[in-house]
Motif scaffolding. Structure first.
Motif: not given
Length: 249
Positions: A28-32, A51-57, A82-85
Motif C-alpha cells: 500500500t502506498l500512502f500519498v498526500k 490518501e494518508v488523510a483517509k487512513i489516519k486513526n 497513529s497508523i497501526q503496524a
C-alpha cells in the motif's frame, strides 16, 4: 511520501525492490493527495494507493510493516504514529534531532529507526529509500538485491507517449545527428535556497555545455506548473520541451 515529482520518482526503486523481495506481500502506498504522479500510473508493484488523510486513526487498517520515507517532517511522523503496524521504520533525521530533540524523540520512540543514520549515508535519496527496505531483513536484502533488474523500476510509458517522444527527438535531433540526448530539469524546492543553482545559472551552465559539446543535444524539460518560459536559444543543440498540456519545441 513527499508530494514533489522528483521525490516520487526516487521512490520507484524502493517500491520495486519491496515487491521483488517480498512478492507475496500486499503493498500500500500512502500519498498526500491523488495528484501524486505514482497514483495515476498503474505500477505492477503497487497494489493499492491511499490518501494518508483517509487512513489516519482507521482501526480497520493494520499493517505488518510501515516504511516512512519523509523523515524530516514531524507532521508525517505524527500521522505515522497513529497508523497501526507491527514494525515502523524511518531514517533518523539529523535536522530534527539537532533542532527539536525533545519533540522529535517523543515520536521516534515508536519507531524502529533505520540503522544507518542519515549523516553516515550518501545524499542519494534512492539509496536512502532502499536502506529502509534493507532494514526489514538485512540478510534477505544482501543476498538478493544485486540480482534485481532495476531497469524495470520506471514509470510505464503509453504507446501514444512513446510515439510522441520519438517524433520529438527526431525533430530536435534531426534523426541521428546527435550522439546523446541529455535532459535538464532544474526545478525543485531547493531552487530558492543556497544548495542549488538558480534558473539563470542553469541557463549559463547549459549554454556553456552546449558550446563545448556540439555532438550532444541538451533539452530543458519544462511544464506549465513552473510558470517559467525559456527564451529561444541561439545554440542549435539547446532546446526546450514543454510537457503535457501545450507541449511544444
Amino acid at each position: 511520501m513527499r508530494g514533489g515529482i522528483g521525490d516520487e520518482i526516487v521512490c520507484i526503486p524502493c517500491l520495486y525492490a519491496l515487491k521483488s523481495l517480498y512478492f507475496e506481500s500486499y503493498l500500500t502506498l500512502f500519498v498526500k493527495n491523488q495528484k501524486c504522479l505514482l497514483s495515476s500510473k498503474k505500477l505492477p508493484y503497487i497494489d493499492e494507493v491511499l490518501e494518508v488523510a483517509k487512513i489516519k486513526n482507521d482501526s480497520e487498517k493494520k499493517f505488518d510493516i510501515l516504511l516512512v520515507i519523509e523523515h524530516h517532517n514531524l507532521k508525517v511522523l505524527e500521522i505515522a504514529e497513529s497508523i497501526q503496524a507491527k514494525r515502523k521504520i524511518v531514517t533518523l533525521s539529523q535536522s530534527l534531532l539537532l533542532h527539536m530533540p525533545f519533540l522529535y524523540l517523543k515520536y521516534l520512540r515508536k519507531f524502529q529507526v533505520c540503522v544507518n543514520p542519515y549523516w553516515l549515508q550518501t545524499h542519494n535519496e534512492i539509496q536512502r529509500n532502499l536502506n529502509l527496505v534493507r532494514q526489514i531483513n538485512p540478510k534477505t536484502f544482501g543476498k538478493t538485491i544485486k540480482s534485481l533488474d532495476f531497469s524495470l523500476a520506471k514509470l510505464p510509458l503509453l504507446e501514444a507517449s512513446s510515439q510522441r517522444i520519438k517524433v520529438l527527438l527526431w525533430a530536435l535531433g534531426k534523426g541521428t545527428r546527435y550522439k546523446q540526448v541529455i535532459g535538464i530539469f532544474p526545478f525543485a524546492r531547493s531552487l530558492t535556497g543556497k544548495v542549488n543553482f538558480n534558473i539563470k545559472e542553469w541557463i549559463i551552465l547549459a549554454q556553456t555545455l552546449s558550446k563545448e559539446f556540439s555532438e550532444i543535444l541538451f533539452v530543458f524539460v519544462n511544464y506549465r506548473g513552473t510558470q517559467y518560459h525559456f527564451a529561444p536559444f541561439t545554440q542549435e543543440n539547446l532546446k526546450v520541451f514543454y510537457n503535457e498540456q501545450g507541449w511544444r519545441i
